[in-house]
Design an enzyme around this catalytic site. Sequence first.
Site, PDB file in Angstrom:
ATOM      1  N   GLU A 110      -1.476   7.880  -3.827  1.00 56.37           N
ATOM      2  CA  GLU A 110      -0.341   8.202  -4.697  1.00 56.37           C
ATOM      3  C   GLU A 110      -0.248   7.208  -5.838  1.00 56.37           C
ATOM      4  O   GLU A 110      -0.633   6.046  -5.699  1.00 56.37           O
ATOM      5  CB  GLU A 110       0.964   8.163  -3.885  1.00 56.37           C
ATOM      6  CG  GLU A 110       1.025   9.286  -2.866  1.00 56.37           C
ATOM      7  CD  GLU A 110       2.305   9.277  -2.031  1.00 56.37           C
ATOM      8  OE1 GLU A 110       2.812  10.368  -1.747  1.00 56.37           O
ATOM      9  OE2 GLU A 110       2.793   8.195  -1.660  1.00 56.37           O
ATOM     10  N   CYS A 123       2.380   2.577 -11.568  1.00 51.00           N
ATOM     11  CA  CYS A 123       2.142   1.880 -10.308  1.00 51.00           C
ATOM     12  C   CYS A 123       0.966   2.581  -9.644  1.00 51.00           C
ATOM     13  O   CYS A 123       1.037   3.774  -9.348  1.00 51.00           O
ATOM     14  CB  CYS A 123       3.402   1.960  -9.447  1.00 51.00           C
ATOM     15  SG  CYS A 123       3.208   1.243  -7.812  1.00 51.00           S
ATOM     16  N   CYS A 130      -4.244   1.117   3.786  1.00 54.73           N
ATOM     17  CA  CYS A 130      -4.247  -0.339   3.651  1.00 54.73           C
ATOM     18  C   CYS A 130      -4.535  -0.942   5.012  1.00 54.73           C
ATOM     19  O   CYS A 130      -4.100  -0.409   6.031  1.00 54.73           O
ATOM     20  CB  CYS A 130      -2.889  -0.828   3.150  1.00 54.73           C
ATOM     21  SG  CYS A 130      -2.850  -2.608   2.745  1.00 54.73           S
ATOM     22  N   CYS A 134       1.391  -4.623   7.327  1.00 52.79           N
ATOM     23  CA  CYS A 134       2.755  -5.161   7.264  1.00 52.79           C
ATOM     24  C   CYS A 134       3.698  -4.147   7.925  1.00 52.79           C
ATOM     25  O   CYS A 134       3.705  -2.976   7.552  1.00 52.79           O
ATOM     26  CB  CYS A 134       3.158  -5.424   5.809  1.00 52.79           C
ATOM     27  SG  CYS A 134       2.052  -6.591   4.967  1.00 52.79           S
ATOM     28  N   CYS A 137       6.064  -1.681   5.909  1.00 52.65           N
ATOM     29  CA  CYS A 137       5.494  -0.916   4.796  1.00 52.65           C
ATOM     30  C   CYS A 137       4.906   0.391   5.305  1.00 52.65           C
ATOM     31  O   CYS A 137       4.142   0.401   6.271  1.00 52.65           O
ATOM     32  CB  CYS A 137       4.414  -1.756   4.116  1.00 52.65           C
ATOM     33  SG  CYS A 137       3.500  -0.873   2.838  1.00 52.65           S
ATOM     34  N   CYS A 361       8.888   1.027  -3.724  1.00 52.76           N
ATOM     35  CA  CYS A 361       7.988   0.068  -3.088  1.00 52.76           C
ATOM     36  C   CYS A 361       7.883   0.281  -1.594  1.00 52.76           C
ATOM     37  O   CYS A 361       8.873   0.343  -0.893  1.00 52.76           O
ATOM     38  CB  CYS A 361       8.490  -1.345  -3.300  1.00 52.76           C
ATOM     39  SG  CYS A 361       8.146  -1.913  -4.929  1.00 52.76           S
TER      40      CYS A 361
HETATM   41  N1  SAH Z   1      -0.805  -4.952  -0.919  1.00 53.55           N
HETATM   42  C1  SAH Z   1      -0.078  -5.410  -2.076  1.00 53.55           C
HETATM   43  C2  SAH Z   1       0.621  -4.256  -2.808  1.00 53.55           C
HETATM   44  C3  SAH Z   1       1.634  -3.636  -1.918  1.00 53.55           C
HETATM   45  S1  SAH Z   1       3.042  -2.786  -2.472  1.00 53.55           S
HETATM   46  C4  SAH Z   1       0.953  -6.418  -1.647  1.00 53.55           C
HETATM   47  O1  SAH Z   1       1.256  -6.505  -0.469  1.00 53.55           O
HETATM   48  O2  SAH Z   1       1.446  -7.149  -2.495  1.00 53.55           O
HETATM   49  C5  SAH Z   1       3.988  -3.785  -3.477  1.00 53.55           C
HETATM   50  C6  SAH Z   1       5.171  -4.511  -2.852  1.00 53.55           C
HETATM   51  O3  SAH Z   1       6.056  -3.672  -2.086  1.00 53.55           O
HETATM   52  C7  SAH Z   1       4.722  -5.604  -1.897  1.00 53.55           C
HETATM   53  O4  SAH Z   1       5.433  -6.775  -2.212  1.00 53.55           O
HETATM   54  C8  SAH Z   1       5.156  -5.068  -0.567  1.00 53.55           C
HETATM   55  O5  SAH Z   1       5.318  -6.081   0.389  1.00 53.55           O
HETATM   56  C9  SAH Z   1       6.432  -4.361  -0.913  1.00 53.55           C
HETATM   57  N2  SAH Z   1       6.910  -3.447   0.131  1.00 53.55           N
HETATM   58  C10 SAH Z   1       6.174  -2.823   1.068  1.00 53.55           C
HETATM   59  N3  SAH Z   1       6.965  -2.065   1.858  1.00 53.55           N
HETATM   60  C11 SAH Z   1       8.216  -2.191   1.404  1.00 53.55           C
HETATM   61  C12 SAH Z   1       9.463  -1.629   1.794  1.00 53.55           C
HETATM   62  N4  SAH Z   1       9.531  -0.789   2.804  1.00 53.55           N
HETATM   63  N5  SAH Z   1      10.566  -1.986   1.094  1.00 53.55           N
HETATM   64  C13 SAH Z   1      10.463  -2.833   0.044  1.00 53.55           C
HETATM   65  N6  SAH Z   1       9.321  -3.385  -0.380  1.00 53.55           N
HETATM   66  C14 SAH Z   1       8.196  -3.075   0.293  1.00 53.55           C
END
Ligand code: SAH
Length: 369
Positions: A110, A123, A130, A134, A137, A361
């Site tokens: 996406e 974005c 991934c 985490c 996420c 995000c």
């Molecule tokens: N792998 C990269 C890009 C990920 S997405 C990274 O981790 O930085 C970009 C941001 O969104 C990251 O900071 C990630 O931790 C955050 N993120 C992921 N899930 C989220 C959620 N459920 N709510 C808010 N931010 C989130």
Amino acid sequence: MSAQKPGELVFEAPRRGKPPRHLADLTLIERKQALSNAGLPGFRAAQLSTHYFDRLEDDPQGWTDIPAAQREQLREAMLPSLLTAVRELTADQGTTRKTLWKLHDGALVESVLMRYPDRATMCVSSQAGCGMNCPFCATGQAGLTRNMSTAEIVEQVVAGARSLARGEVPGGPGRVSNVVFMGMGEPLANYKAVISAVRRLVEPAPEGLGLSQRHITVSTVGLVPAIEKLIEERLNVTLAVSLHAPDDELRDELVPVNTRWKVGEVLGAAWDYAGQTGRRVSIEYALIKDVNDQAWRADLLGKRLKGKLAHVNLIPLNPTPGSKWTASRPEDEAAFVRTLEAHGVAVTVRDTRGREIDGACGQLAAHED
Ligand code: SAH
């Protein structure tokens, strides 16, 4: 795609059939070479590149400086179709658009286009899925399908640029000004393709799209050796580090890669990056109610960032389906901000654009339904 056990990390992407080679995978010189190797006139590479990156013209019929009889052959050689839009969702009166793309092998990713009065941000995803796992996420829950190619990454930006240029987004014709690697995937785990994509994005046409380096943000969980390597690239992109906790005990759980590289090491690499580039590092911190939003954690974060070239981006947690976690109370968020400010640390709270279309995000979890 196989789901991982809690805390399990996947760095090596499964090998799958390579996406077809595309002009955006190559430098201009390599494009010329590739055309000659295919028995086609090398000098067409610059024309094709101008159509692709500058005029954003993907319909061979519009390539009027190329003989009609050659257009289709050149398209097949250099501009195979890489992304097929399978769904488009819009929010914020059409100024936020999330696209679900199918790749050549059926993998789904996406991208999200967000238009603001003064800028338009794409974005983009850098991997299908991934491997960083985490737990808060949505993408992290699905595991890693595969790395994306340079051109697959670039195509997402070019697709957004075409929509804006053609006036498909409210606000009149416009351009993509910013790119954030905050879609699906861990960009620094797909290092080579991501760096080439950044180069394509910043080099002026016909080599690339001509965006400004500082308007590109690479966001990472904190792969320390890759951050150190990025410094050597001398690309002045903005680095974002997804910290989410100032202490190792909690970060080990929230960002499992912390079991490899600790908070101190990640921040050390971030300050090296800031020192070399002169650019402020963005510290991402998703505020999770009663998990990482306590006063003492705000204070510890403030102490660790005080006097550094850093900017904290607080993200109200976007809860993923079935998650036990939710966003912080407004008063706790406000107190967190005040504590950081008291330490002299720059802080902003991110807006939650695209939330209702699962385009905010951490909500990207590509599936067809
Ligand atoms: N792998 C990269 C890009 C990920 S997405 C990274 O981790 O930085 C970009 C941001 O969104 C990251 O900071 C990630 O931790 C955050 N993120 C992921 N899930 C989220 C959620 N459920 N709510 C808010 N931010 C989130």
